[in-house]
Design an enzyme around this catalytic site. Structure first.
Site, PDB file in Angstrom:
ATOM      1  N   TYR A 125       0.686  -1.306  -0.011  1.00 19.57           N
ATOM      2  CA  TYR A 125      -0.065   0.035   0.039  1.00 19.57           C
ATOM      3  C   TYR A 125       0.881   1.122  -0.003  1.00 19.57           C
ATOM      4  O   TYR A 125       0.262   2.282  -0.216  1.00 19.57           O
ATOM      5  CB  TYR A 125      -0.926   0.041   1.303  1.00 19.57           C
ATOM      6  CG  TYR A 125      -2.264  -0.479   1.020  1.00 19.57           C
ATOM      7  CD1 TYR A 125      -2.387  -1.760   0.806  1.00 19.57           C
ATOM      8  CD2 TYR A 125      -3.239   0.166   1.066  1.00 19.57           C
ATOM      9  CE1 TYR A 125      -3.601  -2.270   0.531  1.00 19.57           C
ATOM     10  CE2 TYR A 125      -4.581  -0.284   0.875  1.00 19.57           C
ATOM     11  CZ  TYR A 125      -4.608  -1.699   0.837  1.00 19.57           C
ATOM     12  OH  TYR A 125      -6.002  -2.273   0.745  1.00 19.57           O
ATOM     13  N   LYS A 192       2.019 -14.603   5.430  1.00 21.82           N
ATOM     14  CA  LYS A 192       2.327 -15.423   4.561  1.00 21.82           C
ATOM     15  C   LYS A 192       3.839 -15.954   4.480  1.00 21.82           C
ATOM     16  O   LYS A 192       4.356 -15.837   3.270  1.00 21.82           O
ATOM     17  CB  LYS A 192       1.636 -15.341   3.229  1.00 21.82           C
ATOM     18  CG  LYS A 192       1.467 -16.105   2.206  1.00 21.82           C
ATOM     19  CD  LYS A 192       0.334 -16.971   2.059  1.00 21.82           C
ATOM     20  CE  LYS A 192       0.488 -18.049   1.035  1.00 21.82           C
ATOM     21  NZ  LYS A 192      -0.718 -18.959   1.024  1.00 21.82           N
ATOM     22  N   ASP A 225      -4.380 -17.432   4.433  1.00 25.41           N
ATOM     23  CA  ASP A 225      -5.429 -18.315   3.559  1.00 25.41           C
ATOM     24  C   ASP A 225      -6.312 -19.407   4.774  1.00 25.41           C
ATOM     25  O   ASP A 225      -7.217 -19.230   4.708  1.00 25.41           O
ATOM     26  CB  ASP A 225      -4.789 -19.005   2.445  1.00 25.41           C
ATOM     27  CG  ASP A 225      -3.527 -19.622   2.677  1.00 25.41           C
ATOM     28  OD1 ASP A 225      -2.789 -19.094   3.674  1.00 25.41           O
ATOM     29  OD2 ASP A 225      -3.139 -20.422   1.789  1.00 25.41           O
ATOM     30  N   ASP A 249      -6.687  -5.372   5.086  1.00 24.43           N
ATOM     31  CA  ASP A 249      -7.763  -4.605   4.389  1.00 24.43           C
ATOM     32  C   ASP A 249      -8.589  -5.860   4.154  1.00 24.43           C
ATOM     33  O   ASP A 249     -10.001  -5.584   4.144  1.00 24.43           O
ATOM     34  CB  ASP A 249      -6.968  -4.101   3.176  1.00 24.43           C
ATOM     35  CG  ASP A 249      -7.861  -3.472   2.296  1.00 24.43           C
ATOM     36  OD1 ASP A 249      -9.004  -2.602   3.054  1.00 24.43           O
ATOM     37  OD2 ASP A 249      -8.032  -3.279   0.912  1.00 24.43           O
TER      38      ASP A 249
END
Ligand code: NAD
Length: 359
Positions: A125, A192, A225, A249
């Site tokens: 971002y 991740k 995930d 987000d």
């Protein structure tokens, strides 16, 4: 009793109506406020020639605390987002989004009580991007290809993901502090790191270090995930979740969806010099000026502000009064009714009156 000076940015669209409702409810708690009204958005552009005038930033800096309504971001080039501008100008590094079930709000899940802490300033971002086919992208690609075994295609568009130790530490420390102050038991770091071993790996390593310094709060980590699947299957196992910007987000909208959508969800952006609290929803232009918008997300953002100020008892009263009115289902705005009929629903100010009567 303390009087708090707060910069109030009503915003546009339904913003001024839900801001006024919230101001009345917060004042009815008996806590003293001095409101410094500030412009931002399209009106500010007309009055001051800037969507985010210096006077507004100065006010939030001076008071250290702001309460903000939604602001329309017209689609098209040249108009910078006031929301992103505020976060960057004031270094509001933490985005706080609680997701708590409110009986009476139609939602797919019951008994949700989660808090998402999202890093607000870095990750993909931060806005370091190179478009496909540009000379800048070509330079970056050639510099990377000369240093990396894995090669980037010459026509790729590039977005840089950056994670720093300082910002990771700051956000994870914020999550632990929030957990302690608000009597929560566990912090889960979401990442991740199995794939992005350096950027997310750094975030995870720092989170583990901070966890070791805060042994009174439980800690664990989840791959993003798997986290999403677990939130669907066993959300009651989780409490405070902390994560880098992009995952934050997405996961915070997922959690908002679990409790009934963006229209009922509060939020806050917190930095070292200032904090600005605002509902998650937008300016809902089709409902503007009709006294029919739901003031609840802005009111709950006001309650988050009270928590931030240390006024926990007043925050609980506001949250309890909102829950009572919504649970009863009588004095609620159109969006909380099954028939969604504004002519049978409470007005914005009427719902605020009902909340005040239940404080
Ligand atoms: P929106 O949240 O304004 O509206 C989405 C839907 O929810 C609409 O049907 C709307 O009528 C309804 N809704 C939202 N808040 C409601 C409320 N309090 N009471 C009753 N119904 C409500 O989202 P959008 O239509 O995508 O965005 C409109 C404008 O708001 C855009 O310009 C967008 O950029 C801006 N926006 C601003 C913020 C912010 O200031 N933080 C956040 C999101 C969107």
């Amino acid at each position: 009793m303390a009087t708090y000076q707060v910069s109030l940015i009503p915003g546009d669209g339904i913003g001024p109506e839900v801001a006024e409702a919230t101001r009345r409810i917060l004042e009815a708690t008996g806590i003293g406020f001095e409101w410094d009204y500030c412009d931002a958005g399209l009106d500010a552009l007309e009055k001051h020639g800037d969507v985010l005038p210096k006077a507004t930033l100065d006010s939030v800096r001076k008071n250290g605390i702001g309460l903000k309504g939604p602001i329309t971001t017209p689609v098209g080039s040249g108009f910078r987002s006031v929301n992103v501008g505020l976060r960057q100008a004031l270094n509001l590094y933490a985005n706080l989004r609680p997701g708590k079930t409110i009986p009476g709000v139609q939602a797919a899940f019951d008994n949700i009580d989660l808090v998402i802490v999202r890093e607000n300033l870095e990750d993909t971002y931060a806005g370091v991007e190179f478009d496909t086919g540009t000379p800048e992208a070509a330079e970056v690609i050639s510099a990377i290809n000369s240093r990396s075994q894995k090669q980037i295609a010459a026509n790729a568009a590039i977005t840089i993901k950056m994670i720093t130790p300082e910002n990771s530490r700051r956000i994870v420390e914020y999550a632990f502090d929030y957990a302690r102050k608000n009597k929560r038991k566990k912090v889960t770091a979401v990442h991740k790191a199995n794939i992005m071993k350096f950027s997310d790996g750094l975030f995870l390593r720092v989170a583990q270090e901070v966890a070791a310094e805060n042994p009174d709060i439980q800690f664990e980590d989840r791959i993003v995930d798997n986290m999403c699947m677990q939130l669907m299957q066993k959300p009651d196992l989780y409490d405070v979740l902390v994560m880098p910007n992009l995952y934050g987000d997405i996961v915070s909208d997922l959690v908002a969806g679990m409790i009934g959508g963006l229209g009922v969800a509060p939020g806050g952006n917190i930095g070292t010099e200032a904090a600005v609290f605002e509902p998650i929803h937008g300016s809902a232009p089709s409902h503007a000026g009709k006294n029919e918008a739901n003031p609840m997300a802005m009111t709950l953002s006001g309650a988050l502000m009270l928590r931030h100020l240390g006024e926990i008892a007043a925050a609980e009263r506001v949250e309890g009064a909102v829950a009572a009115v919504v649970g009863e289902g009588k004095d609620v705005t159109y969006d909380l009714r099954e028939d969604r009929d504004p002519s049978k629903a409470a007005t914005t100010s009427g719902m605020a009156d009902a909340i005040i009567a239940r404080l």
